[in-house]
Motif scaffolding. Sequence first.
Motif, PDB file in Angstrom:
ATOM      1  N   ARG A  14       0.776  -1.147  -0.125  1.00  0.00           N
ATOM      2  CA  ARG A  14       0.045  -0.154   0.002  1.00  0.00           C
ATOM      3  C   ARG A  14       0.963   1.283  -0.066  1.00  0.00           C
ATOM      4  O   ARG A  14       0.749   2.204  -0.671  1.00  0.00           O
ATOM      5  N   ARG A  54       2.536   1.662  -3.589  1.00  0.00           N
ATOM      6  CA  ARG A  54       1.590   2.279  -4.244  1.00  0.00           C
ATOM      7  C   ARG A  54       1.606   3.712  -4.180  1.00  0.00           C
ATOM      8  O   ARG A  54       1.678   4.688  -5.289  1.00  0.00           O
ATOM      9  N   ARG A  93       2.774   6.366  -6.985  1.00  0.00           N
ATOM     10  CA  ARG A  93       1.751   7.435  -7.273  1.00  0.00           C
ATOM     11  C   ARG A  93       2.287   8.799  -7.191  1.00  0.00           C
ATOM     12  O   ARG A  93       2.069   9.658  -8.217  1.00  0.00           O
ATOM     13  N   PRO A 130       6.674   2.496 -10.250  1.00  0.00           N
ATOM     14  CA  PRO A 130       5.770   2.381 -10.883  1.00  0.00           C
ATOM     15  C   PRO A 130       5.794   1.224 -11.869  1.00  0.00           C
ATOM     16  O   PRO A 130       6.825   0.807 -12.195  1.00  0.00           O
ATOM     17  N   THR A 166      -0.770   2.507 -10.967  1.00  0.00           N
ATOM     18  CA  THR A 166      -0.593   2.140  -9.644  1.00  0.00           C
ATOM     19  C   THR A 166      -1.993   1.543  -8.994  1.00  0.00           C
ATOM     20  O   THR A 166      -2.396   1.503  -7.990  1.00  0.00           O
TER      21      THR A 166
END
Lengths: 145, 121
Positions: free
Chosen positions: A28, A31, A35, A95, A144
């Motif tokens: 998490r 990501r 982003r 990414p 993402t």
Amino acid sequence: MTDNSHPSAQDAEQALSRVDMIGTRAARSARRAARRYLLMTGAALTVAVIGSGLIIQSTGAEAVWPRALVIGVLWAVVFGSALALVNARAVRAAPARRPTVVTAAASALVVGATMAVGPDAPLLYPIGAAAVAAVWVVGAVLATR
Amino acid sequence: VNDAANPVSDAAHPTNDAAHPTNDAAHPRHRLDPVIHFPIRLSIMACLAEVAEAEFGFVMDTVEITAATCSKQVTILETAGYVQVRKGYVGRRPRTWLSLTPAGRAALSAHLDALRAIAGG
């Protein structure tokens, strides 16, 4: 499960579940980091395109070299700042490769077109900058997911 | 896991019962990595597997361990060649960045496969 024991099936399941829990938590954050990296790139490009447009419009056509130098410095400062901000975070994550490459290519086309046509049509700078920002926002979402 | 890493075995894990047949070498527990086997080290590696690089403090918080424990276990993983430690600065503040090496990723993957095989029976 300890260093000196053979794990039973239950130990193995517990270990896998712990790996899953920690992996999910880390993924998490990864990501979010990826982003942020893409959005920061988009924001830097947007500022750089608008800044370049302002510099080009505010200087005379004869000042080609000084103008190019100022624009180069602007891009270096904007991207250097963005990179410093991104790298100051606790997590760095790459990414997904394909959407990032597609985003970079699409963005390069928009920036190139804006910078090529912009001197003759100044209104294109903010439009191009907005398009660049939109490309990176979409790229950040796709890369993402 | 070799015998040196698992000296306590026979009473709890006889080699000729149904769970541990005589053909001991074929059992997935032999594919477990003794370095990663320790729960905290496994957790650190699971955390690092998801990121390109993470700050020491992030790993510490995610795995829920103290700085001293994290430092000790990271040193073991670094010695084994599974984790790369990079010192840097953010402004004037020193930061330590951790990442998995390719060998670490491969070892974690093999270890998880072995755990899945054990869990799967």
